[in-house]
Scaffold this motif. Structure first.
Motif, PDB file in Angstrom:
ATOM      1  N   GLN A   3     -40.519  11.301   4.474  1.00 18.02           N
ATOM      2  CA  GLN A   3     -39.673  10.321   3.785  1.00 18.02           C
ATOM      3  C   GLN A   3     -38.255  10.849   3.736  1.00 18.02           C
ATOM      4  N   LEU A   4     -37.304   9.969   4.016  1.00 13.22           N
ATOM      5  CA  LEU A   4     -35.911  10.373   4.150  1.00 13.22           C
ATOM      6  C   LEU A   4     -35.026   9.597   3.182  1.00 13.22           C
ATOM      7  N   VAL A   5     -34.108  10.294   2.526  1.00 14.75           N
ATOM      8  CA  VAL A   5     -33.179   9.666   1.592  1.00 14.75           C
ATOM      9  C   VAL A   5     -31.774  10.171   1.884  1.00 14.75           C
ATOM     10  N   GLU A   6     -30.881   9.254   2.266  1.00  8.96           N
ATOM     11  CA  GLU A   6     -29.500   9.613   2.568  1.00  8.96           C
ATOM     12  C   GLU A   6     -28.637   9.542   1.308  1.00  8.96           C
ATOM     13  N   SER A   7     -27.567  10.311   1.323  1.00  7.71           N
ATOM     14  CA  SER A   7     -26.576  10.251   0.253  1.00  7.71           C
ATOM     15  C   SER A   7     -25.238  10.736   0.804  1.00  7.71           C
ATOM     16  N   GLY A   8     -24.166  10.511   0.022  1.00  5.77           N
ATOM     17  CA  GLY A   8     -22.869  11.033   0.404  1.00  5.77           C
ATOM     18  C   GLY A   8     -21.902  10.007   0.963  1.00  5.77           C
ATOM     19  N   GLY A   9     -22.371   8.781   1.134  1.00  9.14           N
ATOM     20  CA  GLY A   9     -21.469   7.755   1.643  1.00  9.14           C
ATOM     21  C   GLY A   9     -20.436   7.370   0.603  1.00  9.14           C
ATOM     22  N   GLY A  10     -19.468   6.566   1.026  1.00 10.69           N
ATOM     23  CA  GLY A  10     -18.440   6.116   0.103  1.00 10.69           C
ATOM     24  C   GLY A  10     -17.259   5.528   0.824  1.00 10.69           C
ATOM     25  N   LEU A  11     -16.177   5.362   0.076  1.00 10.19           N
ATOM     26  CA  LEU A  11     -14.931   4.802   0.603  1.00 10.19           C
ATOM     27  C   LEU A  11     -13.928   5.934   0.803  1.00 10.19           C
ATOM     28  N   VAL A  12     -13.337   5.992   1.986  1.00 11.04           N
ATOM     29  CA  VAL A  12     -12.379   7.050   2.289  1.00 11.04           C
ATOM     30  C   VAL A  12     -11.266   6.463   3.148  1.00 11.04           C
ATOM     31  N   GLN A  13     -10.090   7.026   3.043  1.00 11.13           N
ATOM     32  CA  GLN A  13      -8.971   6.582   3.865  1.00 11.13           C
ATOM     33  C   GLN A  13      -9.082   7.155   5.272  1.00 11.13           C
ATOM     34  N   GLN A  39     -24.847   1.521  11.788  1.00 10.92           N
ATOM     35  CA  GLN A  39     -24.900   0.102  12.105  1.00 10.92           C
ATOM     36  C   GLN A  39     -23.804  -0.623  11.346  1.00 10.92           C
ATOM     37  N   ALA A  40     -22.880  -1.211  12.102  1.00  9.86           N
ATOM     38  CA  ALA A  40     -21.817  -2.033  11.520  1.00  9.86           C
ATOM     39  C   ALA A  40     -22.325  -3.470  11.410  1.00  9.86           C
ATOM     40  N   PRO A  41     -21.723  -4.267  10.531  1.00  7.30           N
ATOM     41  CA  PRO A  41     -22.170  -5.653  10.362  1.00  7.30           C
ATOM     42  C   PRO A  41     -22.148  -6.422  11.677  1.00  7.30           C
ATOM     43  N   GLY A  42     -23.258  -7.074  11.985  1.00  3.75           N
ATOM     44  CA  GLY A  42     -23.338  -7.890  13.180  1.00  3.75           C
ATOM     45  C   GLY A  42     -23.503  -7.132  14.475  1.00  3.75           C
ATOM     46  N   LYS A  43     -23.696  -5.802  14.375  1.00  2.00           N
ATOM     47  CA  LYS A  43     -23.818  -4.986  15.581  1.00  2.00           C
ATOM     48  C   LYS A  43     -25.157  -4.258  15.613  1.00  2.00           C
ATOM     49  N   ASP A  44     -25.467  -3.711  16.768  1.00  2.00           N
ATOM     50  CA  ASP A  44     -26.698  -2.939  16.913  1.00  2.00           C
ATOM     51  C   ASP A  44     -26.579  -1.607  16.191  1.00  2.00           C
ATOM     52  N   ARG A  45     -27.722  -1.009  15.958  1.00  2.00           N
ATOM     53  CA  ARG A  45     -27.751   0.334  15.386  1.00  2.00           C
ATOM     54  C   ARG A  45     -27.488   1.338  16.514  1.00  2.00           C
ATOM     55  N   LYS A  87     -12.097   7.221  11.121  1.00  2.00           N
ATOM     56  CA  LYS A  87     -11.343   6.061  11.582  1.00  2.00           C
ATOM     57  C   LYS A  87     -11.965   4.789  11.002  1.00  2.00           C
ATOM     58  N   PRO A  88     -11.205   3.728  10.910  1.00  2.00           N
ATOM     59  CA  PRO A  88     -11.782   2.469  10.405  1.00  2.00           C
ATOM     60  C   PRO A  88     -13.002   2.019  11.202  1.00  2.00           C
ATOM     61  N   TYR A 113     -39.404   8.002  11.705  1.00  2.00           N
ATOM     62  CA  TYR A 113     -39.147   7.779  10.285  1.00  2.00           C
ATOM     63  C   TYR A 113     -37.660   7.550  10.064  1.00  2.00           C
ATOM     64  N   TRP A 114     -37.366   6.662   9.107  1.00  2.00           N
ATOM     65  CA  TRP A 114     -35.979   6.279   8.831  1.00  2.00           C
ATOM     66  C   TRP A 114     -35.710   6.282   7.333  1.00  2.00           C
ATOM     67  N   GLY A 115     -34.459   6.624   6.992  1.00  2.38           N
ATOM     68  CA  GLY A 115     -34.021   6.481   5.615  1.00  2.38           C
ATOM     69  C   GLY A 115     -33.540   5.066   5.355  1.00  2.38           C
ATOM     70  N   GLN A 116     -33.076   4.825   4.127  1.00  2.00           N
ATOM     71  CA  GLN A 116     -32.655   3.483   3.738  1.00  2.00           C
ATOM     72  C   GLN A 116     -31.191   3.220   4.071  1.00  2.00           C
ATOM     73  N   GLY A 117     -30.454   4.269   4.402  1.00  2.00           N
ATOM     74  CA  GLY A 117     -29.057   4.122   4.799  1.00  2.00           C
ATOM     75  C   GLY A 117     -28.085   4.364   3.662  1.00  2.00           C
ATOM     76  N   THR A 118     -26.873   4.771   4.031  1.00  2.00           N
ATOM     77  CA  THR A 118     -25.790   4.959   3.068  1.00  2.00           C
ATOM     78  C   THR A 118     -24.510   4.379   3.679  1.00  2.00           C
ATOM     79  N   GLN A 119     -23.756   3.651   2.867  1.00  2.00           N
ATOM     80  CA  GLN A 119     -22.569   2.946   3.356  1.00  2.00           C
ATOM     81  C   GLN A 119     -21.384   3.887   3.450  1.00  2.00           C
ATOM     82  N   VAL A 120     -20.717   3.841   4.592  1.00  2.00           N
ATOM     83  CA  VAL A 120     -19.452   4.561   4.791  1.00  2.00           C
ATOM     84  C   VAL A 120     -18.383   3.525   5.127  1.00  2.00           C
ATOM     85  N   THR A 121     -17.325   3.514   4.349  1.00  2.00           N
ATOM     86  CA  THR A 121     -16.231   2.580   4.575  1.00  2.00           C
ATOM     87  C   THR A 121     -14.935   3.362   4.715  1.00  2.00           C
ATOM     88  N   VAL A 122     -14.249   3.154   5.842  1.00  2.00           N
ATOM     89  CA  VAL A 122     -12.999   3.855   6.115  1.00  2.00           C
ATOM     90  C   VAL A 122     -11.877   2.827   6.105  1.00  2.00           C
TER      91      VAL A 122
END
Length: 124
Positions: A3-13, A39-45, A87-88, A113-122
């Motif tokens: 079982q996998l759990v990601e962390s550490g994502g967030g908003l960064v410049q 995986q970005a919105p509307g795109k493949d992983r 980069k953005p 096996y896959w985690g649930q994902g963590t959002q990264v926004t640049v």
């Protein structure tokens, strides 16, 4: 089972850094190679990076080479993704995944096996 759990994502410049972590449960963690995908919105992983079970070999997508570093600590059942010079276009949900030996690197179907994902926004 892993079982996998990601962390550490967030908003960064743009130009900033983030470090993602993926904590694994299960005593067989060290027997799996580990990968990061995004995986970005509307795109493949897409494949980002992979590291063998011994941490002896790493693989990277061309788009992140020289900026991202994958590592693992088998004693702590954790894999990391250090992301620098962000980069953005790096904006995405980032997933960690476990790959059994002999499976093809970089193909989503080859990771068991896959985690649930963590959002990264640049931001730009």
């Amino acid at each position: 089972q892993v079982q996998l759990v990601e962390s550490g994502g967030g908003l960064v410049q743009a130009g900033g850094s983030l470090r993602l972590s993926c904590a694994a449960s299960g005593r067989t963690f060290s027997k799996y190679a580990m990968g990061w995908f995004r995986q970005a919105p509307g795109k493949d992983r897409d494949f980002v990076a992979d590291i063998t079970w011994s941490a002896g070999t790493t693989y990277y997508a061309e788009s992140v080479k020289g900026r991202f570093t994958i590592s693992r600590d088998n004693a702590k059942n954790t894999v990391f993704l250090q992301m620098n010079s962000l980069k953005p276009e790096d904006t995405a949900v980032y997933y960690c995944a476990a790959r059994a030996r002999g499976r093809v690197i970089g193909r989503t179907t080859q990771y068991d096996y896959w985690g649930q994902g963590t959002q990264v926004t640049v931001s730009s």
